[in-house]
Design an enzyme around this catalytic site. Structure first.
Site, PDB file in Angstrom:
ATOM      1  N   HIS A 139      13.688  46.369 154.983  1.00 20.52           N
ATOM      2  CA  HIS A 139      12.571  45.440 154.765  1.00 20.52           C
ATOM      3  C   HIS A 139      13.133  44.040 154.589  1.00 20.52           C
ATOM      4  CE1 HIS A 139       9.470  43.829 151.628  1.00 20.52           C
ATOM      5  NE2 HIS A 139       9.286  43.282 152.818  1.00 20.52           N
ATOM      6  N   HIS A 141      12.372  39.972 156.290  1.00 18.24           N
ATOM      7  CA  HIS A 141      11.585  39.127 157.181  1.00 18.24           C
ATOM      8  C   HIS A 141      12.511  38.172 157.935  1.00 18.24           C
ATOM      9  CE1 HIS A 141       7.886  40.635 155.389  1.00 18.24           C
ATOM     10  NE2 HIS A 141       8.507  40.546 154.231  1.00 18.24           N
ATOM     11  N   LYS A 211       7.194  28.021 149.794  1.00 13.50           N
ATOM     12  CA  LYS A 211       8.649  27.941 149.671  1.00 13.50           C
ATOM     13  C   LYS A 211       9.357  28.088 151.024  1.00 13.50           C
ATOM     14  CE  LYS A 211       9.784  27.481 145.214  1.00 13.50           C
ATOM     15  NZ  LYS A 211      10.752  26.493 144.714  1.00 13.50           N
ATOM     16  N   HIS A 438       7.809  48.199 149.135  1.00 13.19           N
ATOM     17  CA  HIS A 438       7.476  47.929 147.725  1.00 13.19           C
ATOM     18  C   HIS A 438       7.044  49.204 147.008  1.00 13.19           C
ATOM     19  CE1 HIS A 438       8.253  43.709 148.003  1.00 13.19           C
ATOM     20  NE2 HIS A 438       7.407  43.558 149.003  1.00 13.19           N
ATOM     21  N   ASP A 494      13.250  38.795 151.305  1.00 10.97           N
ATOM     22  CA  ASP A 494      13.410  37.407 151.760  1.00 10.97           C
ATOM     23  C   ASP A 494      14.676  36.785 151.162  1.00 10.97           C
ATOM     24  OD1 ASP A 494      10.705  36.789 153.163  1.00 10.97           O
ATOM     25  OD2 ASP A 494      10.093  37.638 151.241  1.00 10.97           O
TER      26      ASP A 494
END
Length: 628
Positions: A139, A141, A211, A438, A494
């Site tokens: 996972h 991005h 952000k 998650h 991230d």
């Protein structure tokens, strides 16, 4: 374990009935149990069209017969409501809580008795260790795959070497973009970029998304982190390939990734533009060639942006419907699968995609789950999370059946779920998803937690991301879920926002090991789970796990996984025992189960007495010796 008379109650029987029913419901959506499949002929004779939000496949000779029929929205809403009711029942909550507590205790007893044995077993697995076994970041991005340090250095290099490159539609060069914003080379620091997560993003998804834009300037994000821009996404391609190079060189440890790229469903051309970006033979930079790697498999993430899509349709002849968005998302996939000669770029891109993700703020306001057809959904309000997931799953299921008939790769459905918002989102993903990202809200719902355990549904968890966004690390349920034997692994989410080092995955493992008091056997098991959850090809999984890994975790090669067999057998045996108990009690055999368990407990007690007498006949008396 000794079970006394009455340990199995009528409520336990009711709960086990519900568990069996829930698992049958999942099988209806997973593995094709509820899909009706007709014979698919030569694809050149097939066509497709979207009907009530789901694509249908037709033979030119039989235009009235849909060849792939999946459970419809009415079926799903009925099943979803039933799962929610099951999960909330008192009998179910009590039984599942009891079983999960016993799994907790069993793991603690195992580690207490065999921790030293596991450590010795690992030390005897010569030629391998944690750093040399494969770990996959399931996972991550793509736009945030670089660390803040890597990103700042990349931007600084481009400003120095390509400051005169035109990067904006108005003809501005890179140097002029920075100059017009009042920025110079001195501003190229991590602190000035302001991309690292801080207290301002906690429980604030909007602030978190901001952000992604260095200096809070959207044009900087578009120039460096987008596929569609004046330079065709070249900077983003070069940055991504720097990440690939680090993975391929196994710097620090052996790892791979499953990065996400976005398809928004705003326009059908998105698929072609993405394909062109991934497959282009990029020149220049340190790593020329297409944006592909032996150490990465692409995932497509679909942001739940209905309100933006809806707003774009205002002021035209008619307002757009959710079905239009679904047509943009899936139409190009079906066309490229049916007619690859007409859509060679998209057809080739699909060969490099292993799954779909659904992303966005789960805490956003949404409508109740209903049976409204997508063609009728035109209001600005967000449709229910479960409703949107159903239509993603249904179209993925149909296209997978079509692709299987042609001998092509298929796609897993691995959405974000249980990060924030309504815990019952996890009921929808229990039915629809292969695995999820998650899942921290599973600690709020013991019934669903036990169901996820029984079906070993993968959870790719990101404690560092959770710590900044929704769940502080001290209250993260990761260690509890791991100890109970759930199929959990660690991922970065991230790195640009959450990690300080250039090796975000190793940082994630290091922080988890220290924060959750994990042993080396534990983190090796977590790494093995990452490979099992991944979409990498079977031949690579055989290389990383062992040729017989499909038979179960006890058949994984402990030299390749660095997970001692004693740990694998402990996990496998307890999972099998839980299934055995649920099925026996659900079948009304509770009384017989107790009787047999008492009998075997007595036999074990007799064996203990015989061991004592045979090996130490002159043993001094001790308290309660007559109980043996």
């Amino acid at each position: 374990m000794f079970y006394g008379t009455g340990a199995v109650t009528a409520e336990h029987e009711e709960a086990c009935h519900s568990i069996i029913e829930a698992r049958a419901m999942r099988a209806k959506y997973q593995g094709g149990g509820g899909t009706v499949l007709e014979t698919l002929s030569d694809a050149s004779k097939l066509s497709c069209k979207i009907v009530h939000g789901v694509f249908e496949i037709y033979d030119e000779a039989e235009k009235e017969m849909n060849l792939v029929q999946v459970p419809d929205i009415e079926d799903f809403v009925k099943d979803y409501d039933r799962i929610v009711k099951i999960a909330n029942s008192g009998a179910m909550r009590s039984f599942c809580y009891q079983r999960l507590q016993m799994l907790d205790t069993a793991f603690q007893m195992h580690v207490t008795a065999n921790g030293a044995v596991e450590n010795e077993a690992q030390s005897n697995l010569l030629g391998t260790d944690f750093y040399r076994t494969m770990k996959i970041d399931n996972h991550i991005h793509g736009a945030a795959a670089a660390s803040a340090n890597q990103f700042v250095n990349f931007v600084a290099n481009k400003l120095e070497t390509e400051g005169d490159t035109v990067v904006m539609e108005n003809g501005q060069t890179l140097k002029e973009v920075f100059s017009s914003a009042g920025l110079s080379a001195d501003h190229l620091t991590i602190d000035a970029f302001n991309v690292l997560a801080d207290y301002s993003v906690y429980q604030r998804f909007d602030t978190f998304n901001a952000k992604y834009s260095p200096f809070r300037l959207a044009q900087i994000r578009k120039i460096f982190l987008k596929v569609e821009n004046v330079i065709g996404g070249r900077f983003f391609a070069e940055l991504t390939k720097l990440i690939f190079a680090r993975l391929e060189q196994s710097k620090g440890h052996v790892s791979a990734a499953e990065m996400r790229l976005s398809i928004y469903g705003m326009e059908k051309t998105e698929w072609y533009n993405l394909a062109k970006w991934v497959l282009k033979d990029w020149e220049g930079g340190d790593n020329p060639g297409p944006v592909l790697s032996t150490h990465n498999r692409w995932m497509v993430q679909v942001p739940r942006l209905w309100r933006i899509f809806c707003a774009k349709g205002k002021g035209k002849d008619r307002s757009k419907s959710f079905e239009d968005m679904l047509d943009n998302l899936f139409g190009p996939i079906f066309e490229a699968t049916l007619y690859p000669d007409k859509h060679p770029e998209v057809a080739e891109l699909l060969m490099h995609i292993v799954g779909f993700d659904s992303v966005d703020d789960e805490g956003a306001a949404e409508a109740p789950c209903c049976c409204t057809r997508p063609s009728e959904w035109k209001q600005e309000q967000n449709p229910a999370y479960a409703w949107q997931l159903y239509y993603l799953w249904a179209n993925i299921e149909v296209v997978n059946r079509l692709r299987l008939s042609k001998g092509l790769n298929t796609f897993a459905f691995r959405p974000h779920a249980g990060e924030t918002g309504e815990p019952m989102h996890l009921a929808a993903t229990y039915i629809l998803a292969d695995s999820i990202n998650h899942g921290v809200h599973l600690d709020k719902q013991v019934s669903l937690q036990y169901l996820y355990y029984l079906d070993q549904i993968g959870l790719s968890m990101s404690p560092l991301s959770n710590n900044f966004l929704f769940r502080k690390i001290k209250s993260n349920p990761f260690p509890k879920l791991f100890k109970r034997g759930m199929n959990v692994t660690l991922s970065t989410d991230d790195p640009l926002l959450f990690h300080m080092s250039n090796d975000a995955l190793l940082e994630e493992y290091s922080v988890a090991r220290a924060s959750f008091d994990l042993q080396m056997t534990d983190i090796s098991e977590i790494a093995r789970n990452s490979v099992l959850q991944s979409g990498f090809e079977d031949e690579l999984k055989e290389k990383w796990l062992g040729k017989d890994y499909r038979k179960g975790i006890t058949f994984c090669d402990e030299v390749k996984t660095h997970v001692p067999l004693i740990r694998a057998k402990f996990r496998a045996e307890h999972l099998a025992l839980e299934h055995m108990l649920v099925n026996l009690i659900g079948a009304g055999k509770g009384h017989e189960v107790l009787k047999d368990m008492m009998y075997h407990f007595g036999k074990a007690r007799d064996a203990h007495r015989n061991i004592l007498v045979d090996n130490l006949p002159d043993c001094n008396p001790f308290p309660e010796q007559n109980q043996l």
